[in-house]
Design a protein around this motif. Structure first.
Motif, PDB file in Angstrom:
ATOM      1  N   ILE A   1       6.816  -8.258   4.923  1.00  0.00           N
ATOM      2  CA  ILE A   1       7.296  -8.511   6.640  1.00  0.00           C
ATOM      3  C   ILE A   1       6.485  -9.475   6.358  1.00  0.00           C
ATOM      4  O   ILE A   1       6.865 -10.825   6.802  1.00  0.00           O
ATOM      5  CB  ILE A   1       7.107  -7.056   7.586  1.00  0.00           C
ATOM      6  N   ALA A   2       5.495  -9.427   5.551  1.00  0.00           N
ATOM      7  CA  ALA A   2       4.396 -10.551   5.750  1.00  0.00           C
ATOM      8  C   ALA A   2       3.753 -10.318   4.348  1.00  0.00           C
ATOM      9  O   ALA A   2       3.774  -9.493   4.069  1.00  0.00           O
ATOM     10  CB  ALA A   2       3.544 -11.463   6.819  1.00  0.00           C
ATOM     11  N   PRO A   3       3.185 -11.395   3.773  1.00  0.00           N
ATOM     12  CA  PRO A   3       1.960 -11.331   2.275  1.00  0.00           C
ATOM     13  C   PRO A   3       1.967 -10.460   3.054  1.00  0.00           C
ATOM     14  O   PRO A   3       0.344 -10.231   3.503  1.00  0.00           O
ATOM     15  CB  PRO A   3       1.293 -12.957   2.382  1.00  0.00           C
ATOM     16  N   GLY A   4       1.308  -8.898   1.948  1.00  0.00           N
ATOM     17  CA  GLY A   4       0.670  -7.976   1.835  1.00  0.00           C
ATOM     18  C   GLY A   4       0.845  -6.470   2.720  1.00  0.00           C
ATOM     19  O   GLY A   4      -0.058  -5.833   2.379  1.00  0.00           O
ATOM     20  N   ALA A   5       1.924  -7.517   3.854  1.00  0.00           N
ATOM     21  CA  ALA A   5       2.738  -6.112   4.843  1.00  0.00           C
ATOM     22  C   ALA A   5       4.127  -5.873   4.407  1.00  0.00           C
ATOM     23  O   ALA A   5       4.599  -6.449   4.025  1.00  0.00           O
ATOM     24  CB  ALA A   5       2.517  -6.484   5.818  1.00  0.00           C
ATOM     25  N   VAL A   6       4.274  -4.469   4.110  1.00  0.00           N
ATOM     26  CA  VAL A   6       5.283  -3.984   3.502  1.00  0.00           C
ATOM     27  C   VAL A   6       5.918  -2.713   4.441  1.00  0.00           C
ATOM     28  O   VAL A   6       5.352  -2.204   4.956  1.00  0.00           O
ATOM     29  CB  VAL A   6       5.124  -3.314   1.881  1.00  0.00           C
ATOM     30  N   HIS A   7       6.726  -3.154   4.368  1.00  0.00           N
ATOM     31  CA  HIS A   7       7.822  -1.520   5.107  1.00  0.00           C
ATOM     32  C   HIS A   7       8.734  -0.796   4.298  1.00  0.00           C
ATOM     33  O   HIS A   7       9.600  -1.686   3.818  1.00  0.00           O
ATOM     34  CB  HIS A   7       8.950  -2.502   6.312  1.00  0.00           C
TER      35      HIS A   7
ATOM     36  N   VAL B   1       0.190   3.629  -0.660  1.00  0.00           N
ATOM     37  CA  VAL B   1      -0.767   2.007  -1.003  1.00  0.00           C
ATOM     38  C   VAL B   1      -0.036   1.410  -2.347  1.00  0.00           C
ATOM     39  O   VAL B   1       0.800   0.664  -2.827  1.00  0.00           O
ATOM     40  CB  VAL B   1      -1.843   2.434  -1.266  1.00  0.00           C
ATOM     41  N   LEU B   2       0.507   3.060  -3.461  1.00  0.00           N
ATOM     42  CA  LEU B   2       0.826   2.630  -4.407  1.00  0.00           C
ATOM     43  C   LEU B   2       2.449   2.640  -4.471  1.00  0.00           C
ATOM     44  O   LEU B   2       2.603   1.466  -5.073  1.00  0.00           O
ATOM     45  CB  LEU B   2       0.580   4.155  -5.278  1.00  0.00           C
ATOM     46  N   ASP B   3       3.092   3.383  -4.092  1.00  0.00           N
ATOM     47  CA  ASP B   3       4.631   2.718  -3.618  1.00  0.00           C
ATOM     48  C   ASP B   3       4.776   1.361  -2.492  1.00  0.00           C
ATOM     49  O   ASP B   3       5.783   1.559  -3.214  1.00  0.00           O
ATOM     50  CB  ASP B   3       5.193   3.947  -2.674  1.00  0.00           C
ATOM     51  N   ALA B   4       3.950   1.560  -2.007  1.00  0.00           N
ATOM     52  CA  ALA B   4       3.590  -0.002  -1.105  1.00  0.00           C
ATOM     53  C   ALA B   4       3.583  -1.111  -1.895  1.00  0.00           C
ATOM     54  O   ALA B   4       4.584  -2.430  -1.793  1.00  0.00           O
ATOM     55  CB  ALA B   4       2.951  -0.358  -0.250  1.00  0.00           C
ATOM     56  N   TYR B   5       2.557  -1.039  -2.741  1.00  0.00           N
ATOM     57  CA  TYR B   5       2.333  -2.141  -3.650  1.00  0.00           C
ATOM     58  C   TYR B   5       2.079  -1.908  -5.430  1.00  0.00           C
ATOM     59  O   TYR B   5       2.436  -3.653  -5.825  1.00  0.00           O
ATOM     60  CB  TYR B   5       0.127  -2.198  -3.087  1.00  0.00           C
ATOM     61  N   GLY B   6       2.863  -1.097  -5.793  1.00  0.00           N
ATOM     62  CA  GLY B   6       3.068  -1.166  -7.057  1.00  0.00           C
ATOM     63  C   GLY B   6       1.314  -0.587  -7.643  1.00  0.00           C
ATOM     64  O   GLY B   6       0.306  -1.000  -7.483  1.00  0.00           O
ATOM     65  N   ALA B   7       1.705  -0.476  -9.021  1.00  0.00           N
ATOM     66  CA  ALA B   7       0.360   0.140  -9.883  1.00  0.00           C
ATOM     67  C   ALA B   7      -0.491  -1.094 -10.290  1.00  0.00           C
ATOM     68  O   ALA B   7      -1.674  -0.527 -10.774  1.00  0.00           O
ATOM     69  CB  ALA B   7       0.932   1.001 -11.195  1.00  0.00           C
ATOM     70  N   GLY B   8       0.252  -2.483 -10.723  1.00  0.00           N
ATOM     71  CA  GLY B   8      -1.388  -3.339 -10.528  1.00  0.00           C
ATOM     72  C   GLY B   8      -1.744  -4.134  -9.913  1.00  0.00           C
ATOM     73  O   GLY B   8      -2.864  -4.950 -10.166  1.00  0.00           O
ATOM     74  N   ALA B   9      -1.002  -3.606  -8.426  1.00  0.00           N
ATOM     75  CA  ALA B   9      -2.391  -4.344  -6.767  1.00  0.00           C
ATOM     76  C   ALA B   9      -3.335  -3.640  -7.298  1.00  0.00           C
ATOM     77  O   ALA B   9      -4.093  -2.375  -7.554  1.00  0.00           O
ATOM     78  CB  ALA B   9      -1.269  -3.814  -6.001  1.00  0.00           C
ATOM     79  N   PRO B  10      -4.660  -5.033  -6.932  1.00  0.00           N
ATOM     80  CA  PRO B  10      -5.583  -4.559  -6.646  1.00  0.00           C
ATOM     81  C   PRO B  10      -6.119  -3.122  -5.584  1.00  0.00           C
ATOM     82  O   PRO B  10      -7.387  -2.575  -6.257  1.00  0.00           O
ATOM     83  CB  PRO B  10      -6.595  -5.758  -6.254  1.00  0.00           C
ATOM     84  N   ASP B  11      -5.158  -3.093  -4.711  1.00  0.00           N
ATOM     85  CA  ASP B  11      -6.244  -2.095  -3.833  1.00  0.00           C
ATOM     86  C   ASP B  11      -5.707  -1.161  -4.119  1.00  0.00           C
ATOM     87  O   ASP B  11      -6.203   0.193  -3.477  1.00  0.00           O
ATOM     88  CB  ASP B  11      -4.835  -3.054  -2.320  1.00  0.00           C
ATOM     89  N   VAL B  12      -4.730  -0.806  -5.232  1.00  0.00           N
ATOM     90  CA  VAL B  12      -4.878   0.966  -5.422  1.00  0.00           C
ATOM     91  C   VAL B  12      -5.645   1.609  -5.809  1.00  0.00           C
ATOM     92  O   VAL B  12      -5.622   2.576  -5.890  1.00  0.00           O
ATOM     93  CB  VAL B  12      -3.400   0.963  -5.936  1.00  0.00           C
ATOM     94  N   PRO B  13      -5.985   1.447  -7.145  1.00  0.00           N
ATOM     95  CA  PRO B  13      -6.968   2.168  -7.215  1.00  0.00           C
ATOM     96  C   PRO B  13      -7.908   3.178  -6.914  1.00  0.00           C
ATOM     97  O   PRO B  13      -8.266   3.997  -6.811  1.00  0.00           O
ATOM     98  CB  PRO B  13      -7.918   1.762  -8.994  1.00  0.00           C
ATOM     99  N   GLY B  14      -8.357   2.496  -6.391  1.00  0.00           N
ATOM    100  CA  GLY B  14      -9.850   3.027  -5.514  1.00  0.00           C
ATOM    101  C   GLY B  14      -9.286   3.182  -3.742  1.00  0.00           C
ATOM    102  O   GLY B  14     -10.144   2.994  -2.989  1.00  0.00           O
ATOM    103  N   TYR B  15      -8.167   3.133  -3.614  1.00  0.00           N
ATOM    104  CA  TYR B  15      -8.115   3.696  -2.613  1.00  0.00           C
ATOM    105  C   TYR B  15      -7.795   4.943  -2.378  1.00  0.00           C
ATOM    106  O   TYR B  15      -7.104   5.584  -2.347  1.00  0.00           O
ATOM    107  CB  TYR B  15      -6.321   3.056  -2.072  1.00  0.00           C
ATOM    108  N   HIS B  16      -9.186   5.440  -1.168  1.00  0.00           N
ATOM    109  CA  HIS B  16      -9.200   6.977  -0.960  1.00  0.00           C
ATOM    110  C   HIS B  16      -9.451   6.632   0.891  1.00  0.00           C
ATOM    111  O   HIS B  16     -10.800   6.820   1.209  1.00  0.00           O
ATOM    112  CB  HIS B  16      -9.724   7.849  -1.725  1.00  0.00           C
TER     113      HIS B  16
END
Length: 235
Positions: A23-29, A107-122
């Motif tokens: 929807i916008a950069p970083g905003a995924v539906h 977050v993994l499904d929205a951004y993909g495994a390579g996104a920087p926000d994924v590994p530490g997101y809990h």
């Protein structure tokens, strides 16, 4: 002219599938992210939380206004513009590990495994909002967290019009998105502090099998980023 007596001719059978959209950069539906069984299980959990030690209530804003949605929290006690200290005064149930893991997967499904926000997101907290047919949510930013990690939003029950705007002002430009039961919306990165709101709920659109009898549930999963959150975050 369509003949409604012919099943294969019913117009709703030809509705185009809803596609994942940025929807916008970083905003995924991601439409239909939660399967029906998972939606039913989450509704049952929400019913338990709604009557728990921190039951659903209309939060009161600092200016005295009362929010039209009813809310409860998990992980941290919350009131508008601040999370409250854990410990003896804590009323909110603990954040279930399975719900935190659901947020990580979102977050993994929205951004993909390579996104920087994924590994530490809990996520360590969840805000549960219930909208009846008349409830609204004004345009606002999610700034109560010390962390800039993404916000994960899950929708259950009736659909709504979700208005997603810009980071500078409550007014246009913005984009209206229809969020239906089971939909996922994640916003982070450049859109983390975008203004957003719910100007309208669409009554009677929720799946009958959820047994909700109307209304919309919305869960937003967040990382507070704070060990002691008694102090308000500047707005």
């Amino acid at each position: 002219m369509t003949d409604p007596s012919i099943p294969w001719a019913a117009p709703e059978l030809f509705e185009l599938p809803r596609e994942r959209a940025e929807i916008a950069p970083g905003a995924v539906h991601v439409p239909g992210w939660l399967p029906p069984q998972a939606q039913r299980e989450l509704v049952l959990r929400c019913r338990e939380w709604a009557v728990g030690p921190a039951p659903l209530r209309h939060a009161v804003l600092p200016g005295g206004g009362r929010m039209s949605v009813r809310s409860t929290t998990l992980g941290w006690d919350w009131q508008p513009y601040r999370y409250l200290r854990t410990g003896d005064r804590k009323r909110a149930p603990d954040m279930p590990p399975w719900l935190s893991e659901l947020g990580r997967r979102a977050v993994l499904d929205a951004y993909g495994a390579g996104a920087p926000d994924v590994p530490g997101y809990h996520p360590d907290t969840a805000l549960v909002n219930f909208y009846d047919a008349a409830a609204r949510m004004g345009m606002h930013q999610d700034r109560d967290e010390a962390s800039a990690a993404p916000i994960v939003s899950l929708s259950l029950g009736d659909a709504c019009v979700f208005r997603f705007g810009n980071t500078q002002t409550r007014s246009a430009p913005y984009r209206d998105v229809e969020l239906r039961s089971g939909d996922l919306f994640v916003f982070g990165g450049p859109s983390r502090y975008a203004f957003h709101g719910v100007p309208r709920v669409l009554p009677g659109t929720g799946p009958a099998e959820l047994g909700m009898r109307g209304g919309r549930l919305n869960l937003t999963l967040r990382m507070t980023g704070r060990a002691d959150a008694t102090s308000p975050v500047p707005h």
